[in-house]
Design a protein around this motif. Structure first.
Motif, PDB file in Angstrom:
ATOM      1  N   VAL A 100       9.033   0.465  -8.458  1.00 17.31           N
ATOM      2  CA  VAL A 100       7.815  -0.363  -8.456  1.00 17.31           C
ATOM      3  C   VAL A 100       7.224  -0.458  -9.856  1.00 17.31           C
ATOM      4  O   VAL A 100       6.627  -1.485 -10.218  1.00 17.31           O
ATOM      5  CB  VAL A 100       6.788   0.201  -7.452  1.00 17.31           C
ATOM      6  CG1 VAL A 100       5.521  -0.644  -7.444  1.00 17.31           C
ATOM      7  CG2 VAL A 100       7.381   0.250  -6.054  1.00 17.31           C
ATOM      8  N   GLU A 101       7.387   0.584 -10.661  1.00 22.65           N
ATOM      9  CA  GLU A 101       6.877   0.520 -12.038  1.00 22.65           C
ATOM     10  C   GLU A 101       7.444  -0.684 -12.774  1.00 22.65           C
ATOM     11  O   GLU A 101       6.772  -1.276 -13.627  1.00 22.65           O
ATOM     12  CB  GLU A 101       7.213   1.806 -12.787  1.00 22.65           C
ATOM     13  CG  GLU A 101       6.345   2.989 -12.386  1.00 22.65           C
ATOM     14  CD  GLU A 101       6.739   4.268 -13.088  1.00 22.65           C
ATOM     15  OE1 GLU A 101       5.872   5.149 -13.253  1.00 22.65           O
ATOM     16  OE2 GLU A 101       7.925   4.398 -13.490  1.00 22.65           O
ATOM     17  N   GLY A 102       8.650  -1.072 -12.454  1.00 23.02           N
ATOM     18  CA  GLY A 102       9.268  -2.233 -13.090  1.00 23.02           C
ATOM     19  C   GLY A 102       8.739  -3.561 -12.603  1.00 23.02           C
ATOM     20  O   GLY A 102       9.101  -4.613 -13.150  1.00 23.02           O
ATOM     21  N   LEU A 103       7.893  -3.531 -11.596  1.00 23.69           N
ATOM     22  CA  LEU A 103       7.302  -4.752 -11.055  1.00 23.69           C
ATOM     23  C   LEU A 103       5.901  -5.004 -11.597  1.00 23.69           C
ATOM     24  O   LEU A 103       5.281  -6.012 -11.258  1.00 23.69           O
ATOM     25  CB  LEU A 103       7.218  -4.682  -9.520  1.00 23.69           C
ATOM     26  CG  LEU A 103       8.475  -4.264  -8.753  1.00 23.69           C
ATOM     27  CD1 LEU A 103       8.184  -4.241  -7.262  1.00 23.69           C
ATOM     28  CD2 LEU A 103       9.620  -5.204  -9.073  1.00 23.69           C
ATOM     29  N   LEU A 104       5.387  -4.104 -12.439  1.00 23.77           N
ATOM     30  CA  LEU A 104       4.003  -4.160 -12.885  1.00 23.77           C
ATOM     31  C   LEU A 104       3.865  -4.711 -14.303  1.00 23.77           C
ATOM     32  O   LEU A 104       4.704  -4.445 -15.169  1.00 23.77           O
ATOM     33  CB  LEU A 104       3.378  -2.768 -12.833  1.00 23.77           C
ATOM     34  CG  LEU A 104       3.259  -2.108 -11.459  1.00 23.77           C
ATOM     35  CD1 LEU A 104       2.722  -0.693 -11.612  1.00 23.77           C
ATOM     36  CD2 LEU A 104       2.362  -2.930 -10.550  1.00 23.77           C
ATOM     37  N   TYR A 105       2.773  -5.453 -14.509  1.00 27.05           N
ATOM     38  CA  TYR A 105       2.422  -5.986 -15.821  1.00 27.05           C
ATOM     39  C   TYR A 105       0.983  -5.584 -16.141  1.00 27.05           C
ATOM     40  O   TYR A 105       0.120  -5.649 -15.252  1.00 27.05           O
ATOM     41  CB  TYR A 105       2.494  -7.520 -15.830  1.00 27.05           C
ATOM     42  CG  TYR A 105       3.879  -8.106 -15.757  1.00 27.05           C
ATOM     43  CD1 TYR A 105       4.480  -8.656 -16.887  1.00 27.05           C
ATOM     44  CD2 TYR A 105       4.577  -8.138 -14.552  1.00 27.05           C
ATOM     45  CE1 TYR A 105       5.747  -9.217 -16.820  1.00 27.05           C
ATOM     46  CE2 TYR A 105       5.847  -8.700 -14.485  1.00 27.05           C
ATOM     47  CZ  TYR A 105       6.420  -9.240 -15.618  1.00 27.05           C
ATOM     48  OH  TYR A 105       7.670  -9.793 -15.549  1.00 27.05           O
ATOM     49  N   PRO A 106       0.694  -5.219 -17.378  1.00 29.41           N
ATOM     50  CA  PRO A 106      -0.711  -4.999 -17.738  1.00 29.41           C
ATOM     51  C   PRO A 106      -1.494  -6.301 -17.607  1.00 29.41           C
ATOM     52  O   PRO A 106      -1.105  -7.335 -18.167  1.00 29.41           O
ATOM     53  CB  PRO A 106      -0.638  -4.537 -19.198  1.00 29.41           C
ATOM     54  CG  PRO A 106       0.769  -4.051 -19.386  1.00 29.41           C
ATOM     55  CD  PRO A 106       1.618  -4.914 -18.500  1.00 29.41           C
ATOM     56  N   SER A 110       0.831  -1.198   0.000  1.00 23.67           N
ATOM     57  CA  SER A 110       0.000   0.000   0.000  1.00 23.67           C
ATOM     58  C   SER A 110       0.867   1.251   0.000  1.00 23.67           C
ATOM     59  O   SER A 110       0.595   2.215  -0.724  1.00 23.67           O
ATOM     60  CB  SER A 110      -0.930  -0.017   1.206  1.00 23.67           C
ATOM     61  OG  SER A 110      -1.747   1.127   1.230  1.00 23.67           O
ATOM     62  N   GLN A 111       1.925   1.255   0.807  1.00 18.78           N
ATOM     63  CA  GLN A 111       2.846   2.398   0.839  1.00 18.78           C
ATOM     64  C   GLN A 111       3.528   2.596  -0.514  1.00 18.78           C
ATOM     65  O   GLN A 111       3.651   3.720  -1.014  1.00 18.78           O
ATOM     66  CB  GLN A 111       3.903   2.172   1.922  1.00 18.78           C
ATOM     67  CG  GLN A 111       3.374   2.158   3.337  1.00 18.78           C
ATOM     68  CD  GLN A 111       4.435   1.704   4.330  1.00 18.78           C
ATOM     69  OE1 GLN A 111       5.544   1.302   3.954  1.00 18.78           O
ATOM     70  NE2 GLN A 111       4.094   1.743   5.615  1.00 18.78           N
ATOM     71  N   LEU A 112       3.970   1.493  -1.115  1.00 19.90           N
ATOM     72  CA  LEU A 112       4.717   1.583  -2.364  1.00 19.90           C
ATOM     73  C   LEU A 112       3.852   2.025  -3.539  1.00 19.90           C
ATOM     74  O   LEU A 112       4.341   2.661  -4.481  1.00 19.90           O
ATOM     75  CB  LEU A 112       5.353   0.223  -2.682  1.00 19.90           C
ATOM     76  CG  LEU A 112       6.450  -0.253  -1.730  1.00 19.90           C
ATOM     77  CD1 LEU A 112       6.831  -1.695  -2.041  1.00 19.90           C
ATOM     78  CD2 LEU A 112       7.677   0.655  -1.822  1.00 19.90           C
ATOM     79  N   LEU A 113       2.562   1.685  -3.483  1.00 25.24           N
ATOM     80  CA  LEU A 113       1.667   1.993  -4.597  1.00 25.24           C
ATOM     81  C   LEU A 113       0.883   3.280  -4.396  1.00 25.24           C
ATOM     82  O   LEU A 113       0.177   3.732  -5.304  1.00 25.24           O
ATOM     83  CB  LEU A 113       0.686   0.829  -4.796  1.00 25.24           C
ATOM     84  CG  LEU A 113       1.312  -0.474  -5.302  1.00 25.24           C
ATOM     85  CD1 LEU A 113       0.345  -1.636  -5.112  1.00 25.24           C
ATOM     86  CD2 LEU A 113       1.721  -0.351  -6.770  1.00 25.24           C
TER      87      LEU A 113
END
Length: 439
Positions: A114-120, A101-104
């Motif tokens: 964190v952007e590098g941890l996300l997938y569509p 929650s803090q990171l997002l």
């Protein structure tokens, strides 16, 4: 009895730098459900839904952004099932939720990492969230029990045991599938009421069952029951569940041992486990038990559970026929009703399941049983809506249904709502009926 606590992760003013999460009908930052996904040729691993994106827990565990229990939880979720994470219990799960929650959250200093941890999500495949060792289906929806009972026993719809003991049976774990799997119409024996002998062939009375799925966390050792006051700590979260049913096969085979081929051909679950922590604001009083009903035996009674054991979740069933798809029509809503129409709480189901020493294991699945309203506004099966097939319903395009036809797609939806909090959802639980195999 301890239930999940409300904390800063539930703050209704909390927003995310993941733009699609803000106002998302299912996955705002206040939800953060757990699942298993894969992208392209990569191996399945744990993920968290945030808006239209999925956060990779395997990468998160190696990112350096997590420590302590939160990192332990992410590492436990790095494999192809969430069983190791579910086994850890509420503490690590809550720590992971709070850190994510803090990171997002809007303003996070770690956004670039964190952007590098996300997938569509649209580029990903979703899988069963856990390897299910055992699946048990209950019959806790009292209005479903009454609606069906009146068809067969108009003067005495509920059997004498219903308000004393949670009724259930052991289902087939191997045929549980994630949302989107086709529903092959089952073959089996059926016998018409006026026939002398049974026949074999495709079910003619295929039906849905609108249920909640209860995912087990740590579980218990064989021979060691879970007390009602501790049962909540063994519930990791909920999903939607459709326990498809062949009513004609069931009517012929269920005496004297209960459902068999009528139920074990497929059960569909939504892919995301909405955690006990995410659901904390939506816990509510158990209203289905009447003031004059018998008080449950002590092993099933906990005052806190009666005050906070139910869930404020609105459940819906939608249908989309082949013709509706061909004509570009949206799914038709068959009905909507509250999950509080369950007579027994999830904790009572867990306590009863284990009172004889039966062991529940991480990733085991319980179905609540069909959840229906007293009237037709939100019944959870066509058996009820069509009065056992005697009163077929008419869809807006003029098609009629007593039971499901080949090509019909059924979609279950759920949305947890409470005053002062951001509503959260479960994602779709859908399946499309395909023709039976010729045998």
């Amino acid at each position: 009895m301890k239930t999940a606590m409300i904390d800063e992760t539930h703050n209704p003013s909390l927003t995310s730098w993941v733009g699609s999460a803000n106002g998302h009908s299912d996955f705002p930052i206040q939800n953060l459900p757990l699942g298993v996904f894969s992208a392209g040729s990569e191996l399945p691993r744990g993920g968290v839904a945030i808006g239209d994106m999925i956060l990779d827990l395997a990468k998160a565990g190696r990112s350096g952004l997590l420590t302590g229990d939160a990192q332990d939880a992410a590492i436990a979720a790095s494999g192809p099932t969430l069983n190791p994470l579910l086994a850890l219990g509420a503490g690590p799960r809550r720590a992971l939720r709070r850190r994510l929650s803090q990171l997002l959250a809007t303003g996070s200093d770690d956004r670039r990492i964190v952007e590098g941890l996300l997938y569509p999500a649209e580029n990903c495949t979703l899988h069963l969230p856990a390897a299910i060792g055992g699946y048990t289906d209950f019959y806790a929806g009292i209005h479903h029990a009454l609606n069906v009972g009146r068809q067969f026993r108009p003067d005495n719809p509920l059997l004498p045991n219903y308000k004393h003991v949670p009724i259930g049976y052991h289902g087939r774990a191997s045929s549980v599938r994630v949302s989107g799997a086709d529903v092959r119409r089952p073959n089996g024996q059926r016998k018409a009421p006026d026939a002398e002998t049974p026949t074999f062939g495709p079910s003619q009375r295929l039906d849905l069952e609108l249920e909640l799925g209860i995912w087990i966390g740590p579980g218990n050792d064989l021979g060691s029951p879970i007390p009602i006051g501790e049962a909540d700590s063994h519930i990791a979260g909920l999903s939607l569940l459709n326990d498809w049913s062949a009513r004609d096969l069931q009517a012929w085979e269920y005496q004297p041992l209960g459902p068999f081929l009528a139920k074990n051909f497929l059960t569909t679950v939504s892919p995301w486990i909405v955690t006990a922590e995410a659901l904390a604001p939506f816990r509510t009083r158990q209203p289905a038990r009447g003031a004059d009903d018998p008080r449950p035996l002590p092993y099933l009674w906990d005052e806190t559970d009666q005050d906070r054991g139910a869930y404020g979740i609105a459940l819906s069933v939608l249908i989309r026929t082949t013709r509706m798809r061909e004509e570009g029509q949206a799914p038709h809503r068959l009905g909507t009703g509250p999950a509080t129409n369950l007579y027994w709480t999830a904790a009572q189901l867990v306590a009863h399941h284990t009172c004889n020493g039966c062991d529940l294991n991480p990733g085991d699945l319980l179905g609540t049983g069909t959840i229906s309203t007293p009237d037709d506004s939100g019944v959870g099966s066509l058996l009820e809506l069509s009065r056992g097939g005697k009163a077929p319903i008419t869809l807006p395009n003029g098609e009629t249904r007593a039971f499901l036809a080949d090509g019909d797609e059924l979609i279950l939806a759920g949305r947890a709502v409470a005053d002062g909090y951001v509503a959260i959802g479960f994602g779709d639980c859908r399946g499309q009926v395909t023709p039976a195999l010729a045998l």
